[in-house]
Design an enzyme around this catalytic site. Structure first.
Site, PDB file in Angstrom:
ATOM      1  N   HIS A  72       0.837  -1.197   0.000  1.00  0.00           N
ATOM      2  CA  HIS A  72       0.000   0.000   0.000  1.00  0.00           C
ATOM      3  C   HIS A  72       0.874   1.250   0.000  1.00  0.00           C
ATOM      4  O   HIS A  72       1.699   1.442   0.898  1.00  0.00           O
ATOM      5  CB  HIS A  72      -0.903   0.010   1.235  1.00  0.00           C
ATOM      6  CG  HIS A  72      -2.086  -0.891   1.115  1.00  0.00           C
ATOM      7  ND1 HIS A  72      -3.221  -0.745   1.881  1.00  0.00           N
ATOM      8  CD2 HIS A  72      -2.317  -1.954   0.305  1.00  0.00           C
ATOM      9  CE1 HIS A  72      -4.098  -1.675   1.545  1.00  0.00           C
ATOM     10  NE2 HIS A  72      -3.567  -2.426   0.601  1.00  0.00           N
ATOM     11  N   TYR A 200      -9.313   5.402   7.628  1.00  0.00           N
ATOM     12  CA  TYR A 200      -9.536   5.684   9.047  1.00  0.00           C
ATOM     13  C   TYR A 200     -10.503   6.865   9.103  1.00  0.00           C
ATOM     14  O   TYR A 200     -10.149   7.975   8.679  1.00  0.00           O
ATOM     15  CB  TYR A 200      -8.229   6.067   9.741  1.00  0.00           C
ATOM     16  CG  TYR A 200      -7.168   4.985   9.794  1.00  0.00           C
ATOM     17  CD1 TYR A 200      -6.981   4.238  10.945  1.00  0.00           C
ATOM     18  CD2 TYR A 200      -6.345   4.750   8.691  1.00  0.00           C
ATOM     19  CE1 TYR A 200      -5.994   3.261  11.010  1.00  0.00           C
ATOM     20  CE2 TYR A 200      -5.361   3.771   8.742  1.00  0.00           C
ATOM     21  CZ  TYR A 200      -5.182   3.029   9.904  1.00  0.00           C
ATOM     22  OH  TYR A 200      -4.199   2.067   9.959  1.00  0.00           O
ATOM     23  N   PRO A 292      -4.946   0.271  18.609  1.00  0.00           N
ATOM     24  CA  PRO A 292      -4.689  -0.193  17.236  1.00  0.00           C
ATOM     25  C   PRO A 292      -4.708   0.914  16.193  1.00  0.00           C
ATOM     26  O   PRO A 292      -4.280   0.681  15.059  1.00  0.00           O
ATOM     27  CB  PRO A 292      -5.817  -1.207  16.996  1.00  0.00           C
ATOM     28  CG  PRO A 292      -6.880  -0.850  17.983  1.00  0.00           C
ATOM     29  CD  PRO A 292      -6.182  -0.295  19.169  1.00  0.00           C
ATOM     30  N   LYS A 296       0.467   0.020  15.137  1.00  0.00           N
ATOM     31  CA  LYS A 296       1.806  -0.048  15.710  1.00  0.00           C
ATOM     32  C   LYS A 296       2.074  -1.283  16.571  1.00  0.00           C
ATOM     33  O   LYS A 296       3.230  -1.563  16.899  1.00  0.00           O
ATOM     34  CB  LYS A 296       2.085   1.207  16.558  1.00  0.00           C
ATOM     35  CG  LYS A 296       2.203   2.463  15.736  1.00  0.00           C
ATOM     36  CD  LYS A 296       3.410   2.419  14.829  1.00  0.00           C
ATOM     37  CE  LYS A 296       3.259   3.310  13.630  1.00  0.00           C
ATOM     38  NZ  LYS A 296       3.748   2.765  12.405  1.00  0.00           N
ATOM     39  N   TYR A 384       3.652   6.694  10.312  1.00  0.00           N
ATOM     40  CA  TYR A 384       2.819   5.562   9.900  1.00  0.00           C
ATOM     41  C   TYR A 384       3.661   4.447   9.281  1.00  0.00           C
ATOM     42  O   TYR A 384       3.430   3.265   9.554  1.00  0.00           O
ATOM     43  CB  TYR A 384       1.753   6.030   8.914  1.00  0.00           C
ATOM     44  CG  TYR A 384       0.682   5.007   8.659  1.00  0.00           C
ATOM     45  CD1 TYR A 384      -0.391   4.847   9.529  1.00  0.00           C
ATOM     46  CD2 TYR A 384       0.727   4.192   7.521  1.00  0.00           C
ATOM     47  CE1 TYR A 384      -1.378   3.901   9.292  1.00  0.00           C
ATOM     48  CE2 TYR A 384      -0.262   3.249   7.260  1.00  0.00           C
ATOM     49  CZ  TYR A 384      -1.317   3.103   8.158  1.00  0.00           C
ATOM     50  OH  TYR A 384      -2.281   2.161   7.917  1.00  0.00           O
TER      51      TYR A 384
END
Length: 389
Positions: A72, A200, A292, A296, A384
């Site tokens: 991704h 998200y 979550p 991580k 990220y």
């Protein structure tokens, strides 16, 4: 029995440590209180940082990941029916890989079995002894019979509720914790994902996450009360609530189907300090928990294992104690940065029961700042994809 390193816990942290140490010529025995099937039945996240992918390659267990993992180059943040793509490749030149934690565990188990290494499942009453001296040992019962393992070191990779951290004498450890007043209701379904990248989403009704395990299997989450009754959530109610929290385009692409797994996970931030007590070392969820949000958990456990495996390899290969002596400080420096990022993502996207209009405007201002600032998006992307080891 005797070994060089006794590893408590056969989750991905313990198995990865065992595999890396095997490659370095260090003997290990893994003790696990649950059955192999139980360990493989646990559904967890699956967004891997490049550092984690590199470690799995170093351990020699990346063949299936390379073939089946989904690369991704970005992900999306949703807020108030708007969507902002975070272009990881453009911003920081890195990507993440979607590959389920269950599959990582399966690959590591298969490699350990193929190498003929010892893993003892269904080990009851595991207890750690004498790790403050030169001759630590671990005892347990197996089929009702008392067993003992002598070792040079113990690696506690047995999760938040395992015996490793609980074995420490009172006052030897400092803990930092925040328990969030909500959980994530997760559904696994054999339906195509609504987006080819993760979403998200923050919404007035609460947080939602659109994720996947493969092009035909999706993992979705919605924020719910920490004490919600799972039986009150029919599949139909879940799908309706998920779509209500997404932007119109994402909602229109949600394909529904029967759930094959449904569960509620509580959210907490937790860190224990230090991570070394004599010849006992804590790693993974035994040492820290992150929400979550931001993916991580597994990746932070992998970086712990990286530092710890280096330390053991130096001890046995170079007769140097520097790596083990520095393990706690090195690991904690990265842990706290990941804790900060996970806390920030959670605070940005979730609804809190005591949240007022000012708090909500602050969340909106943060999102608008991300929309308008490449520097802000770069900082988000940098965290990220994973900070350097």
């Amino acid at each position: 029995m005797r070994t060089q390193v006794a590893i408590i816990g056969s989750g991905p942290a313990g198995l990865l440590l065992g595999q890396l140490l095997h490659k370095a010529g260090v003997e290990t025995v893994i003790l696990e209180r649950k059955s192999k099937d139980y360990v493989l039945s646990r559904i967890r996240a699956g967004v891997l940082e490049q550092g984690t992918v590199n470690l799995l390659a170093e351990a020699g267990v990346d063949a299936r990941l390379r073939a089946e993992g989904l690369s991704h180059e970005g992900f999306a943040l949703g807020f108030a029916n708007r969507r902002l793509r975070i272009d990881l490749k453009d911003l920081v030149g890195k990507v993440v890989t979607v590959y389920g934690q269950t599959e990582v565990t399966r690959d590591l188990m298969a490699a350990r079995e193929a190498a003929g290494l010892v893993t003892i499942y269904e080990a009851d009453d595991v207890a750690l002894h004498d790790f403050d001296g030169a001759c630590p040992r671990v005892t347990w019962t197996e089929s009702g019979r008392a067993q003992e393992l002598a070792c040079d070191f113990i690696a506690g990779c047995d999760g938040f509720h395992g015996p490793s951290r609980a074995s420490l004498p009172e006052g030897s450890l400092q803990t930092f914790e925040r328990v969030y007043p909500f959980g994530w209701l997760g559904v696994l379904a054999d339906v195509p994902p609504c987006s080819h990248e993760l979403i998200y989403a923050g919404h007035d009704r609460g947080f939602a996450l659109c994720s996947m395990r493969s092009p035909t299997r999706s993992r979705y989450y919605v924020q719910c009360g920490a004490d919600e009754d799972l039986s009150a959530w029919s599949d139909e109610r879940f799908w309706d609530e998920l779509r209500a929290r997404l932007d119109p385009e994402a909602a229109a692409h949600v394909v529904t189907g029967p759930s094959i797994e449904k569960s509620i996970a509580p959210l907490r931030s937790f860190v224990a300090e230090p991570l070394r007590f004599g010849r006992l070392f804590l790693a993974g969820d035994a040492a820290h928990i992150v929400p979550p949000t931001g993916a991580k958990g597994l990746n932070l456990a992998a970086s712990d294992v990286h530092y710890l495996a280096q330390g053991f390899a130096e001890h046995y290969g170079e007769r140097s104690s520097a790596g083990l002596d520095g393990y706690s400080a090195r690991a904690l420096a990265r842990i706290w940065k990941a804790e900060r990022f996970s806390w920030w993502m959670t605070s940005l996207l979730h609804r809190f029961a005591d949240q007022n209009s000012f708090d909500r405007r602050m969340q909106e201002a943060e999102f608008i700042y991300l929309e308008g600032s490449r520097a802000a998006r770069t900082a988000l992307a940098e965290n990220y994809v994973g900070l350097p080891y």
